[in-house]
Scaffold this motif. Structure first.
Motif, PDB file in Angstrom:
ATOM      1  N   GLU A  49     -10.756  14.640 -38.026  1.00  0.00           N
ATOM      2  CA  GLU A  49     -11.495  15.282 -36.936  1.00  0.00           C
ATOM      3  C   GLU A  49     -10.574  15.761 -35.816  1.00  0.00           C
ATOM      4  O   GLU A  49     -11.055  16.193 -34.769  1.00  0.00           O
ATOM      5  N   ALA A  50      -9.267  15.714 -36.016  1.00  0.00           N
ATOM      6  CA  ALA A  50      -8.304  16.192 -35.012  1.00  0.00           C
ATOM      7  C   ALA A  50      -8.541  17.677 -34.749  1.00  0.00           C
ATOM      8  O   ALA A  50      -9.196  18.363 -35.549  1.00  0.00           O
ATOM      9  N   PRO A  51      -8.032  18.187 -33.653  1.00  0.00           N
ATOM     10  CA  PRO A  51      -8.232  19.609 -33.337  1.00  0.00           C
ATOM     11  C   PRO A  51      -7.731  20.522 -34.462  1.00  0.00           C
ATOM     12  O   PRO A  51      -6.773  20.192 -35.175  1.00  0.00           O
ATOM     13  N   ALA A  52      -8.394  21.665 -34.615  1.00  0.00           N
ATOM     14  CA  ALA A  52      -8.001  22.638 -35.639  1.00  0.00           C
ATOM     15  C   ALA A  52      -6.531  22.999 -35.469  1.00  0.00           C
ATOM     16  O   ALA A  52      -6.029  23.107 -34.354  1.00  0.00           O
ATOM     17  N   SER A  54      -3.991  21.175 -36.300  1.00  0.00           N
ATOM     18  CA  SER A  54      -3.151  20.004 -36.069  1.00  0.00           C
ATOM     19  C   SER A  54      -2.518  19.509 -37.367  1.00  0.00           C
ATOM     20  O   SER A  54      -3.162  19.487 -38.417  1.00  0.00           O
ATOM     21  N   ALA A  55      -1.274  19.071 -37.277  1.00  0.00           N
ATOM     22  CA  ALA A  55      -0.607  18.473 -38.434  1.00  0.00           C
ATOM     23  C   ALA A  55      -1.316  17.191 -38.842  1.00  0.00           C
ATOM     24  O   ALA A  55      -1.288  16.800 -40.002  1.00  0.00           O
ATOM     25  N   ARG A  56      -1.986  16.564 -37.887  1.00  0.00           N
ATOM     26  CA  ARG A  56      -2.755  15.357 -38.207  1.00  0.00           C
ATOM     27  C   ARG A  56      -3.861  15.683 -39.208  1.00  0.00           C
ATOM     28  O   ARG A  56      -4.147  14.885 -40.092  1.00  0.00           O
ATOM     29  N   ARG A  57      -4.465  16.846 -39.078  1.00  0.00           N
ATOM     30  CA  ARG A  57      -5.511  17.247 -40.038  1.00  0.00           C
ATOM     31  C   ARG A  57      -4.917  17.473 -41.413  1.00  0.00           C
ATOM     32  O   ARG A  57      -5.502  17.106 -42.423  1.00  0.00           O
ATOM     33  N   SER A  58      -3.744  18.099 -41.471  1.00  0.00           N
ATOM     34  CA  SER A  58      -3.085  18.339 -42.758  1.00  0.00           C
ATOM     35  C   SER A  58      -2.792  17.034 -43.478  1.00  0.00           C
ATOM     36  O   SER A  58      -3.082  16.891 -44.668  1.00  0.00           O
ATOM     37  N   GLY A  59      -2.230  16.083 -42.761  1.00  0.00           N
ATOM     38  CA  GLY A  59      -1.914  14.795 -43.362  1.00  0.00           C
ATOM     39  C   GLY A  59      -3.165  14.039 -43.784  1.00  0.00           C
ATOM     40  O   GLY A  59      -3.211  13.437 -44.862  1.00  0.00           O
ATOM     41  N   ALA A  60      -4.194  14.092 -42.945  1.00  0.00           N
ATOM     42  CA  ALA A  60      -5.434  13.378 -43.261  1.00  0.00           C
ATOM     43  C   ALA A  60      -6.122  13.972 -44.480  1.00  0.00           C
ATOM     44  O   ALA A  60      -6.582  13.234 -45.358  1.00  0.00           O
ATOM     45  N   LYS A  83     -16.794  16.893 -46.404  1.00  0.00           N
ATOM     46  CA  LYS A  83     -16.017  17.175 -45.191  1.00  0.00           C
ATOM     47  C   LYS A  83     -14.779  18.009 -45.508  1.00  0.00           C
ATOM     48  O   LYS A  83     -14.444  18.946 -44.777  1.00  0.00           O
ATOM     49  N   VAL A  84     -14.103  17.663 -46.595  1.00  0.00           N
ATOM     50  CA  VAL A  84     -12.894  18.403 -46.966  1.00  0.00           C
ATOM     51  C   VAL A  84     -13.258  19.825 -47.386  1.00  0.00           C
ATOM     52  O   VAL A  84     -12.613  20.792 -46.975  1.00  0.00           O
ATOM     53  N   LEU A  85     -14.297  19.982 -48.178  1.00  0.00           N
ATOM     54  CA  LEU A  85     -14.735  21.314 -48.595  1.00  0.00           C
ATOM     55  C   LEU A  85     -15.138  22.163 -47.394  1.00  0.00           C
ATOM     56  O   LEU A  85     -14.857  23.364 -47.348  1.00  0.00           O
TER      57      LEU A  85
END
Length: 175
Positions: A49-52, A54-60, A83-85
């Protein structure tokens, strides 16, 4: 695990993919010993749920896909897959690195499981199968008519997204 959320270019992307595979293996081994819990799932859902952009989203997203691939999420699998889709749907995410990570993660899931098709065919799906395939085709569109992507004048991020979306399309066609 810290490599999952590193900022950076293609080296960070490779590091995230490797880190996600390690998380998947560790969680699978943990699930074999303790079937009632999934390591780091709560943390990964927060990072998703990190901001669009964000590298955090990529890793998650890569890590969650590895968990889905190993089938360690139990009843949460369908919700996580939705959620991923949804991240690939128009307006949800525009960062090419996050979109490429999502495509790569979903490809890894579809190598072992038909979960993506099952979720796309269900009532809670973020899109129909045809809408999803159209979106993937749209993500790969920068190369239509340009020939080889190695010769096309695309940035590294765009090229990675194009290749990832084509790999996902190819893997889904196998189902």
């Amino acid at each position: 695990v810290g490599s999952l959320f590193r900022e950076g270019g293609s080296a960070a992307n490779r590091s995230r993919r490797l880190g996600a595979r390690v998380v998947g293996i560790l969680c699978k081994q943990h699930a074999e010993r303790h079937s009632d819990s999934v390591l780091w799932l709560d943390k990964l859902q927060v990072e998703l749920e990190a901001p669009a952009g964000s590298a955090r989203r990529s890793g998650a997203v890569l890590s969650i896909c590895e968990l889905l691939r190993e089938d360690t999420c139990g009843p949460a699998s369908r919700t996580l897959c939705e959620k991923v889709l949804a991240m690939l749907m128009p307006g949800a995410e525009e960062d090419t690195a996050v979109l490429a990570s999502t495509c790569d993660g979903l490809r890894r899931v579809s190598e072992k499981r038909s979960l993506i098709w099952e979720v796309l065919g269900s009532a809670g799906s973020p899109a129909s199968k045809q809408e999803f395939l159209d979106r993937l085709y749209g993500l790969s569109k920068p190369v239509v008519g340009l020939g080889d992507t190695k010769e096309a004048e695309l940035g590294a991020g765009s090229r990675e997204l194009v290749h990832a979306s084509w790999r996902l399309l190819g893997q889904l066609a196998a189902w």
